[in-house]
Write an enzyme that holds these catalytic residues in place. Structure first.
Site, mmCIF file in Angstrom:
data_model
loop_
_atom_site.group_PDB
_atom_site.id
_atom_site.type_symbol
_atom_site.label_atom_id
_atom_site.label_comp_id
_atom_site.label_asym_id
_atom_site.label_seq_id
_atom_site.Cartn_x
_atom_site.Cartn_y
_atom_site.Cartn_z
ATOM 1 N N HIS A 128 0.828 -1.230 0.000
ATOM 2 C CA HIS A 128 0.000 0.000 0.000
ATOM 3 C C HIS A 128 0.851 1.264 0.000
ATOM 4 C CE1 HIS A 128 -3.676 -2.346 1.774
ATOM 5 N NE2 HIS A 128 -3.514 -2.535 0.477
ATOM 6 N N ASN A 222 -2.806 -13.329 15.654
ATOM 7 C CA ASN A 222 -3.779 -12.249 15.819
ATOM 8 C C ASN A 222 -4.567 -12.525 17.106
ATOM 9 O OD1 ASN A 222 -6.016 -10.423 15.458
ATOM 10 N ND2 ASN A 222 -5.633 -10.464 13.267
#
Ligand code: APR
Length: 256
Positions: A128, A222
């Site tokens: 990104h 996570n």
């Protein structure tokens, strides 16, 4: 689950992951905002996320930027003020160590904070873009991001054009080089560590699927479950990146 059992489970999982990494010929990491939370940078989603404060429709799309750059720059300035002074945490450092030890081929990151490189990782694919550079929307001149340049918003180029960060806004394409490299890595790896991403923003969210389809084992780190957890991940460690990655490094050091 009782705390003791949770810890034993995690310990077993860490050993299993270390074994997989050791046997793998190519391990790749895909990281998201969660790995930088322990560096003081809020994620995008969730209660404390950036998008809870700023509506992404108004702040995250390239059309919104062109419509009202000063407004979008208010958010960017707040974000950059944190990123500029942030430091890598044990999660970033652990991944850099894995690369150094020859266990990690590359990191594909959705993050724009540059903390992987700051920790010493060399093969980082910025999916990104990054916040280190600002680009003039008129003449494409580039400026390194620093607190002075963003004092007045929107910041401007010498030519008078408005500057934008070198990041991918919603509605923009992923830089082609990053896209090609990331997919090639996903297709050739045999272990993929998916760390700190909600795995819902495409095309990054498809990277673990590509890896899995090509035969890789998918390891998720996570504290919260994601759409990958039961469907795609072979194993999920429900812990923070800054705690888990150093444990994997220690386990690999023990065995080498
Ligand atoms: N360690 C590991 N994971 C964590 C930690 C931590 N300490 N803290 C939070 N997380 C997890 C959250 O549970 C969540 O699943 O990190 C994830 C962060 O998710 P998002 O905020 O959605 O970030 P990300 O997946 O990187 O977002 C993808 O969305 O808005 C866009 O362009 C932006 O690149 C970004 C993309």
């Amino acid at each position: 689950m009782k705390k003791k059992q949770f810890m034993t489970d995690n310990k077993n999982k860490i050993s299993a992951v270390a074994k997989l990494i050791k046997e793998s010929t190519m391990t790749v990491a895909l990281t998201g905002a969660g790995i930088s939370v322990e560096s003081g940078i809020d994620p995008f989603r969730g209660e404390k996320g950036l998008w809870a404060k700023y509506n992404p429709e108004e702040y995250a799309y390239i059309d919104a930027f062109y419509e009202n750059p000063a407004k979008v720059w208010q958010m960017l300035k707040e974000l950059l003020a944190i990123i500029i002074f942030s430091k890598p945490n044990n999660g970033h450092v652990g991944l850099a160590q894995l690369e150094e030890m020859g266990y990690l081929s590359s990191i594909i990151t959705q993050n724009v904070d540059g903390l992987h490189q700051a920790a010493g990782s060399r093969n980082v694919i910025e999916f990104h873009g990054n916040n280190r550079w600002l680009l003039c929307i008129e003449c494409s001149n580039r400026y390194e991001t620093d607190p002075d340049i963003i004092k007045n918003i929107p910041p401007r180029c010498e030519c008078g054009g408005i500057l934008r960060p070198d990041v991918v806004f919603f509605g923009e394409a992923i830089p082609q080089k990053a896209m090609v490299k990331a997919y090639a890595n996903a297709k050739s790896c045999d272990v993929m560590l998916v760390i700190g991403t909600s795995a819902i923003v495409s095309p990054a969210s498809e990277i673990p699927l590509v890896a899995k389809d090509s035969g890789a084992k998918i390891i998720e780190i996570n504290p919260e479950p994601t759409p990958l957890t039961d469907q795609v991940a072979n194993l999920t460690i429900y812990e923070k990146a800054g705690t888990t990655i150093p444990m994997i490094v220690s386990e690999l050091k023990k065995k080498s």
